[in-house]
Design a protein around this motif. Sequence first.
Motif, PDB file in Angstrom:
ATOM      1  N   GLU A 168       0.173  -1.271   0.300  1.00  0.00           N
ATOM      2  CA  GLU A 168      -0.074   0.045   0.269  1.00  0.00           C
ATOM      3  C   GLU A 168       0.735   1.010   0.220  1.00  0.00           C
ATOM      4  OE1 GLU A 168      -3.194   0.103   3.376  1.00  0.00           O
ATOM      5  OE2 GLU A 168      -3.760  -1.921   2.321  1.00  0.00           O
ATOM      6  N   ALA A 169       2.065   1.589   0.988  1.00  0.00           N
ATOM      7  CA  ALA A 169       2.622   1.984   0.928  1.00  0.00           C
ATOM      8  C   ALA A 169       3.373   2.707  -0.470  1.00  0.00           C
ATOM      9  CB  ALA A 169       4.412   2.512   2.272  1.00  0.00           C
ATOM     10  N   ALA A 170       4.053   1.582  -1.337  1.00  0.00           N
ATOM     11  CA  ALA A 170       4.508   1.689  -2.293  1.00  0.00           C
ATOM     12  C   ALA A 170       3.553   1.906  -3.531  1.00  0.00           C
ATOM     13  CB  ALA A 170       5.348   0.082  -3.228  1.00  0.00           C
ATOM     14  N   GLN A 171       2.142   1.955  -4.001  1.00  0.00           N
ATOM     15  CA  GLN A 171       1.223   1.918  -4.189  1.00  0.00           C
ATOM     16  C   GLN A 171       1.219   4.231  -4.208  1.00  0.00           C
ATOM     17  OE1 GLN A 171      -2.196  -0.159  -3.578  1.00  0.00           O
ATOM     18  NE2 GLN A 171      -1.142  -2.257  -5.050  1.00  0.00           N
ATOM     19  N   ARG A 172       0.642   3.619  -2.843  1.00  0.00           N
ATOM     20  CA  ARG A 172       0.927   5.718  -2.169  1.00  0.00           C
ATOM     21  C   ARG A 172       1.705   5.937  -3.235  1.00  0.00           C
ATOM     22  NH1 ARG A 172      -2.025   3.127   3.016  1.00  0.00           N
ATOM     23  NH2 ARG A 172       0.195   4.026   3.259  1.00  0.00           N
ATOM     24  N   GLN A 173       3.431   5.846  -2.725  1.00  0.00           N
ATOM     25  CA  GLN A 173       4.320   6.525  -3.273  1.00  0.00           C
ATOM     26  C   GLN A 173       4.006   6.568  -4.870  1.00  0.00           C
ATOM     27  OE1 GLN A 173       6.499   7.547  -1.145  1.00  0.00           O
ATOM     28  NE2 GLN A 173       7.650   8.310  -3.162  1.00  0.00           N
ATOM     29  N   ALA A 175       1.524   6.155  -6.570  1.00  0.00           N
ATOM     30  CA  ALA A 175       0.812   7.426  -7.104  1.00  0.00           C
ATOM     31  C   ALA A 175       0.975   8.742  -6.753  1.00  0.00           C
ATOM     32  CB  ALA A 175      -0.717   6.945  -6.371  1.00  0.00           C
ATOM     33  N   THR A 176       1.427   9.101  -5.394  1.00  0.00           N
ATOM     34  CA  THR A 176       2.352  10.887  -5.445  1.00  0.00           C
ATOM     35  C   THR A 176       3.169  10.919  -6.655  1.00  0.00           C
ATOM     36  OG1 THR A 176       1.910  10.047  -3.147  1.00  0.00           O
ATOM     37  CG2 THR A 176       2.899  12.162  -3.495  1.00  0.00           C
ATOM     38  N   GLU A 177       3.949   9.978  -7.124  1.00  0.00           N
ATOM     39  CA  GLU A 177       4.510  10.569  -7.639  1.00  0.00           C
ATOM     40  C   GLU A 177       4.252  10.882  -9.122  1.00  0.00           C
ATOM     41  OE1 GLU A 177       8.344   6.928  -7.575  1.00  0.00           O
ATOM     42  OE2 GLU A 177       8.609   7.845  -5.962  1.00  0.00           O
ATOM     43  N   ALA A 178       3.718   9.423  -9.702  1.00  0.00           N
ATOM     44  CA  ALA A 178       2.597   9.887 -10.794  1.00  0.00           C
ATOM     45  C   ALA A 178       2.141  11.335 -10.549  1.00  0.00           C
ATOM     46  CB  ALA A 178       1.617   8.675 -10.861  1.00  0.00           C
ATOM     47  N   GLN A 179       1.494  11.483  -9.560  1.00  0.00           N
ATOM     48  CA  GLN A 179       0.377  13.004  -9.474  1.00  0.00           C
ATOM     49  C   GLN A 179       1.351  14.447  -9.711  1.00  0.00           C
ATOM     50  OE1 GLN A 179      -1.034  12.664  -5.527  1.00  0.00           O
ATOM     51  NE2 GLN A 179      -3.069  12.278  -6.596  1.00  0.00           N
ATOM     52  N   ALA A 180       2.455  13.843  -8.948  1.00  0.00           N
ATOM     53  CA  ALA A 180       3.574  14.484  -9.544  1.00  0.00           C
ATOM     54  C   ALA A 180       4.141  15.121 -10.118  1.00  0.00           C
ATOM     55  CB  ALA A 180       4.743  14.227  -8.234  1.00  0.00           C
ATOM     56  N   ALA A 181       4.118  14.271 -11.271  1.00  0.00           N
ATOM     57  CA  ALA A 181       5.084  13.784 -12.494  1.00  0.00           C
ATOM     58  C   ALA A 181       4.445  15.032 -13.051  1.00  0.00           C
ATOM     59  CB  ALA A 181       5.446  12.566 -13.800  1.00  0.00           C
ATOM     60  N   GLU A 182       2.550  14.418 -12.946  1.00  0.00           N
ATOM     61  CA  GLU A 182       1.344  15.338 -14.331  1.00  0.00           C
ATOM     62  C   GLU A 182       1.300  16.186 -13.671  1.00  0.00           C
ATOM     63  OE1 GLU A 182      -1.667  15.303 -16.427  1.00  0.00           O
ATOM     64  OE2 GLU A 182      -0.830  13.054 -15.865  1.00  0.00           O
ATOM     65  N   ARG A 183       1.835  17.069 -11.961  1.00  0.00           N
ATOM     66  CA  ARG A 183       1.650  18.485 -12.139  1.00  0.00           C
ATOM     67  C   ARG A 183       3.084  19.312 -13.551  1.00  0.00           C
ATOM     68  NH1 ARG A 183       1.866  17.864  -6.102  1.00  0.00           N
ATOM     69  NH2 ARG A 183       0.581  16.226  -6.212  1.00  0.00           N
ATOM     70  N   GLU A 184       3.938  18.348 -13.188  1.00  0.00           N
ATOM     71  CA  GLU A 184       5.122  18.857 -13.356  1.00  0.00           C
ATOM     72  C   GLU A 184       4.926  18.904 -14.971  1.00  0.00           C
ATOM     73  OE1 GLU A 184       8.989  17.453 -12.488  1.00  0.00           O
ATOM     74  OE2 GLU A 184       8.257  17.151 -10.702  1.00  0.00           O
ATOM     75  N   ARG A 185       4.073  18.106 -15.306  1.00  0.00           N
ATOM     76  CA  ARG A 185       3.954  18.428 -16.563  1.00  0.00           C
ATOM     77  C   ARG A 185       2.750  19.325 -17.319  1.00  0.00           C
ATOM     78  NH1 ARG A 185       1.905  12.469 -18.212  1.00  0.00           N
ATOM     79  NH2 ARG A 185       3.835  11.933 -16.763  1.00  0.00           N
TER      80      ARG A 185
END
Length: 186
Positions: A168-173, A175-185
């Motif tokens: 779960e922590a890995a999935q949250r991580q 997801a958080t990284e994916a959201q951060a990458a999305e924001r950067e884009r």
Amino acid sequence: APLLSEIEAAEALYFGSYVPRIDRMLEISSRTVPGATPDYGIPFGEFFEFSNAALGAMETLSQSAGDALAAYWDRRESHAIVAAVASCTFAVLSILALLAIYATLRTRVVGLLGAATRILTSLAQGDLDVRIRANRSELYEIRQLFSVVESFRDALEGARQKEAEAREAAQRQKATEAQAAERERR
């Protein structure tokens, strides 16, 4: 006791009266002049009856002693048979008791080991919800075995839970990284 009194009576008649009379008669015969008739001091008929009585007492004693001896050995044989039957009965009962103890222990131990095998098989297949019963009336070693199996299951559950939490922590991580990458884009 009856045989003892019969022995005493026969002994008194035969050795106390008959043998001494025969000895006197032999002495008289040896002193009598050849061709003369010895005077034994007792008529022949009376001596014959006396002789038959003395010899008859010894014969009766012999028969009584034989009967007493046969009765003695019959009693000994009966006691030996009773002792043998008692020993055999005790041996059979002991064997039956040992078989009952063996069957009881075998049933309890084999049954419990079978249950432990089923529990361990379930755990090996990943079923951590398997129920482990703790019966306080079981043998100490069996209770210990079930306690170890229960500890093993609890450790597996803890490891599974930590793994799930880590996933779960890995999935949250992720997801958080994916959201951060999305924001950067953007």
